[in-house]
Design an enzyme around this catalytic site. Structure first.
Site, short mmCIF file in Angstrom:
data_model
loop_
_atom_site.label_atom_id
_atom_site.label_comp_id
_atom_site.label_asym_id
_atom_site.label_seq_id
_atom_site.Cartn_x
_atom_site.Cartn_y
_atom_site.Cartn_z
CG ASP A 58 -1.88 -1.10 1.14
OD1 ASP A 58 -1.55 -2.30 1.01
OD2 ASP A 58 -3.10 -1.00 2.12
CD GLU A 98 -8.49 -5.14 2.34
OE1 GLU A 98 -8.54 -4.44 3.74
OE2 GLU A 98 -8.08 -5.15 1.11
C1 FRU Z 1 -4.83 -3.51 1.51
C2 FRU Z 1 -4.75 -3.92 3.45
C3 FRU Z 1 -5.07 -2.21 3.95
C4 FRU Z 1 -4.37 -2.49 5.33
C5 FRU Z 1 -2.19 -2.95 4.63
C6 FRU Z 1 -2.16 -4.31 5.74
O1 FRU Z 1 -3.39 -3.44 1.03
O2 FRU Z 1 -5.28 -4.40 3.88
O3 FRU Z 1 -6.63 -1.92 4.13
O4 FRU Z 1 -3.88 -1.15 5.90
O5 FRU Z 1 -3.21 -4.02 3.69
O6 FRU Z 1 -1.09 -4.53 5.24
#
Ligand code: FRU
Length: 399
Positions: free
Chosen positions: A30, A262
């Site tokens: 992310d 997300e």
């Molecule tokens: C998306 C996610 C986010 C979270 C992160 C954790 O890729 O699931 O929602 O903050 O990755 O690694």
């Protein structure tokens, strides 16, 4: 049911097995740009800056989440990224991992930076605590690069209340994370969007007719569809230093459809409010399938909706049919550029899954009313700033 994996106006370009890897020593996933509170990526003293969740590349790809730290990168050209290290000091996060969020230049400041993130605590049963938090510091730069000071403590902002937003007691597989802070142009107030779930005790509520909506007469809703209950949450900021917040009811729910929406974020354009989120095929409810990628919803009445799915289906930019899981954590900026990370590429020869852990090609998506169109593909990890943050001369001191 309307999600169409074969529509080229909502598809990523195919990523081959020979994709470039940004760092041999790091997984990165992310990612978000340094930006202003209105969502415009900004440069600082000639440098573009991005933040990514990072973990040591020796850790198995699927274990990375419990090791996640926020790392930062800088570049002159918006694509040749130099790694600067972890943003937060060891002492700053009181829990196990640093999960997604966003980083803003504090409005009106010369070089004050605020990173909103998810402070996440794990135990053997999963995510025990997940709290929206802020950590503050300052950015510095000279001709050699960018560095930060501060980020040595963090403040908890808000967490799931069990009333609007599902908590651990209601479901040990709950989701609560990814704060996105912005000023709403309609009322000038500061809000945070976040990923959450509808506050039901897992499996105890039935999917009703309102949730199912108009579907073909022979549609069967599988019994376990009620285990999926994603929502997009919103909180209102109550203090000028952005540390006091109140939870408001969710903007959007997907009870019976999907369990995760997300990294929600928002773009205001031509009087319309565009709400974006990411989701995957694997979190759709029993009986449904979809794409991994960026989804979006549009409101004609501002941030509180009501919202309609963009393109009829909600899908804005998904994996191509040939590589459905190639990219994830898409983030669309005010300039229409969508960045994401390379997730899992399937080797067409061996069928083996190759983990990515690096940035995917950036794609331009045009927003036209209730429709969107992918129109242009840029380099891997191209995340240029839209304007230079105003700074006036001050001494560069690395001490
Ligand atoms: C998306 C996610 C986010 C979270 C992160 C954790 O890729 O699931 O929602 O903050 O990755 O690694």
């Amino acid at each position: 049911m309307k999600v169409n994996k074969f529509d080229l106006t909502t598809s990523m370009p195919e990523i081959g097995t020979d994709f470039p890897i940004m760092r041999d020593d790091l997984w990165l996933w992310d990612t978000w740009p340094l930006r202003d509170i209105n969502g415009n990526p900004v440069s600082f003293k000639g440098w573009n800056v991005i933040f990514s969740l990072v973990a040591d590349r020796n850790i198995p790809w699927n274990d990375r989440h419990s090791h996640a730290r926020i790392g930062y990168f800088y570049s002159k050209d918006g694509k040749s990224w130099v790694y600067g290290g972890h943003l937060l000091q060891e002492s700053a996060n009181t829990r196990t991992a640093e999960w997604s969020g966003g980083t803003i230049m504090a409005p009106g400041s010369r070089n004050q930076v605020e990173t909103f993130f998810t402070s996440t605590l794990f135990d053997k049963n999963g995510v025990r605590e997940a709290v929206a938090a802020v950590t503050k510091g300052r950015i510095y730069a000279d001709s050699e690069g960018v560095w930060f000071k501060g980020f040595d403590q963090s403040t908890d902002l808000f967490q799931a209340d069990g009333l609007f937003y599902q908590n651990y007691a209601e479901n040990n597989l709950w989701n609560f994370r990814d704060p996105h802070v912005f000023i709403n142009p309609e009322d000038g107030e500061t809000y945070a969007l976040f990923e959450a779930n509808v506050a039901t005790v897992r499996g105890e509520d039935d999917i009703g007719e309102d949730e199912i909506g108009p579907v073909p007469a022979n549609t069967v809703v599988p019994k376990d569809a009620n285990l999926c209950s994603a929502s997009i949450g919103i909180a209102r900021c109550l203090s000028p230093d952005r540390t006091e917040w109140e939870l408001l009811p969710p903007l959007l729910t997907a009870f019976g459809v999907n369990d995760q929406m997300e990294r929600p974020h928002v773009i205001f354009q031509n009087g319309l409010t565009y709400l974006f989120t990411i989701s995957h095929d694997s979190t759709y409810a029993d009986g449904l399938t979809g794409s991994d990628g960026l989804y979006g919803f549009v409101s004609e009445n501002g941030i509180f909706g009501p919202y309609e799915p963009l393109n009829g289906s909600g899908l804005v930019l998904g994996g191509p049919a040939s590589q459905p899981t190639e990219a994830y954590a898409h983030y669309i900026m005010n300039n229409g550029l969508v960045e994401s990370f390379i997730n899992e590429i399937i080797d067409p020869k061996s069928g083996k899954v190759i983990a990515g852990g690096s940035l995917a090609p950036t794609v331009r998506v045009e927003l036209q009313g209730h429709e969107t169109f992918a129109t242009e593909v840029f380099d891997y990890g191209y995340i240029p700033a839209s304007y230079a943050w105003p700074v006036w001369p001050f001494p560069d001191r690395r001490k």
